[in-house]
Write an enzyme that holds these catalytic residues in place. Sequence first.
Site, short mmCIF file in Angstrom:
data_model
loop_
_atom_site.label_atom_id
_atom_site.label_comp_id
_atom_site.label_asym_id
_atom_site.label_seq_id
_atom_site.Cartn_x
_atom_site.Cartn_y
_atom_site.Cartn_z
N ASP A 185 41.92 21.23 26.03
CA ASP A 185 40.82 22.02 25.47
C ASP A 185 39.83 21.11 24.74
OD1 ASP A 185 39.29 24.19 24.70
OD2 ASP A 185 40.51 24.63 22.94
N ILE A 186 39.35 20.11 25.46
CA ILE A 186 38.34 19.21 24.90
C ILE A 186 36.96 19.81 25.22
CG2 ILE A 186 37.30 16.92 25.06
CD1 ILE A 186 40.06 15.78 25.48
N GLU A 187 36.18 20.04 24.17
CA GLU A 187 34.89 20.71 24.32
C GLU A 187 33.76 19.89 23.70
OE1 GLU A 187 35.01 24.86 23.10
OE2 GLU A 187 37.20 24.87 23.28
N ASN A 188 32.54 20.20 24.13
CA ASN A 188 31.32 19.64 23.54
C ASN A 188 31.18 18.14 23.76
OD1 ASN A 188 28.88 19.96 22.09
ND2 ASN A 188 29.85 19.26 20.20
N ASN A 237 39.82 18.82 20.44
CA ASN A 237 39.02 17.87 19.69
C ASN A 237 38.21 18.58 18.60
OD1 ASN A 237 37.33 19.12 21.60
ND2 ASN A 237 35.82 17.48 21.46
#
Length: 542
Positions: A143-146, A107
């Site tokens: 790899d979805i972050e934050n 993202n």
Amino acid sequence: MYIRRSLAKLVAIVSIATLMTLILNEDENVQAEAVAAQGKFNMSYMFFGSPSSYVSQVDKSGQTLDVVSPGYFHLNSDGSLQMDKISSSFINEMHKRGKKVVPFLSNDFDEQVGEKAIDNREAVVKQLVEAIKSNNLDGINMDIENVDATYRDKYTDMVKMLRNQLPSAKEVSVAVASNPTGTTKGWVAAYDYKGLAAVSDYLMLMAYDESYPGDTTPGPVASLPFVEKSIRYALTQVSPDKLVLGVPFYGRYWNQDPVSNGAGLSLQTVNKLIQTYKGTTRYDMASESPVATFTINPADTETKINGKKLALGTYTVWYENEQSLKAKLKLVGKYDLKGTGSWSLNQETADTWDYYSLWADGFYFADMQKHWAKGDVLAAANRGWMLGTASDRFAPDAALTRAEAATIMVRALGLSGEVASINAAGFKDVSAVHWARQDIMIAKQHGLIQGISDDRFAPDQVMTREQISALLSRVLKLQPSGLTAAKFSDVPAGSWSAKAIAAMSSNGLVDGFADGTFRPRASLTRAEMATLLSRVAPRLTK
């Protein structure tokens, strides 16, 4: 030096035959590619550089990587799936090399986009599953972050959907932020380590970005204490075989421009900057991280990073080098983790692959880093077949001794420990405390190798090429075939080993040199023995 094989799996004659299916060729220009043993798992993300360079990027890593993870999947502003052009030729090339292609879904650290995708997870998962299957991909790395911690359960559910809808042979893995303090607040807390591990193949622990873009205080990207604390907390939630340690192939720089605080640099670029501007370096022992400083003056060469010119002034760079990366890689063995992941390919220095797999697998052989047989030695070490002569030395070019050869043969046939009370009185030069005493006596008892006389074994005497040929042709009951037996100029027809060499040669088990010689009295080195073992491994493991 050890070989572990069950006798139930290895019928003696067949095992010896497969054990010695090799080409005994000492020409240093002939460097057979190793058959990789099952060592620690290694993967790397692919993000930088043109996709047309991806194959060459991977090839630089040799046999180290099991999985490569290109950035094929992103998210639109509404949280729907966006796919970059997926290269079928790259996927095919990786499969030819025995490597899996597991793209990552990102993202791009955009909180709202990530949360929309999780809310829209049924549709996104359906698109991902279809894309993976239709493009012959090997899975997905999430790899979805934050995203906000309130999305913790929803994100785990999204990963669970993927696992349920993809075939079990397709990988589902998750990149998770480091949480060295076990905090329950902030975006780091959005990862339910235990829940995610239960529905995925492994967690890729992003044990980096201790310092980050916008951080006003210069500091390490991944200090050893930070990394180790991150591992320890993760292991309170998941088993070691589910945890992959992420290591950075980049550094960060600071100067007088606050906008640039913590900006990233590849390790290749860091080294180039230090060289170009005659920088100074030191190694910070507390963090196990190198630090560099350099100054760009008005008369100096201009440098651009991502199209932006570096401003004049003094720079502080915290980064990684061989010493710091080795310190991190040692943690894989210390905590018996599944393996490593790296961000990201094409940022590392060329020499990284000289030591990476050795250190990740727990074999700290400094004398193997640039040796032609590195891959074969690593394969033999991973299988437990050959160990070093010391904790940091393998002695690849030392001659193989008769004691070592006896040990290898005994272990290959699964005969170790069968005769615990063997009397060694027959050999005066094999003391009761000799390291190979029992294996030597087991080898003698089973007719694998005899002494040089009734009362002497000569354990430290080297094994020659003709001795190996004679021993094996006798055990295998091989006979030379006149149609295919090689004629070697230095093996007279009447010599004691001629028939054995002819038998081995005609059965495709040994070869000579380009000048037509066999060099029968030449010794076999430990590296060559490792190469021998590597070549026969596929047959031994059938």
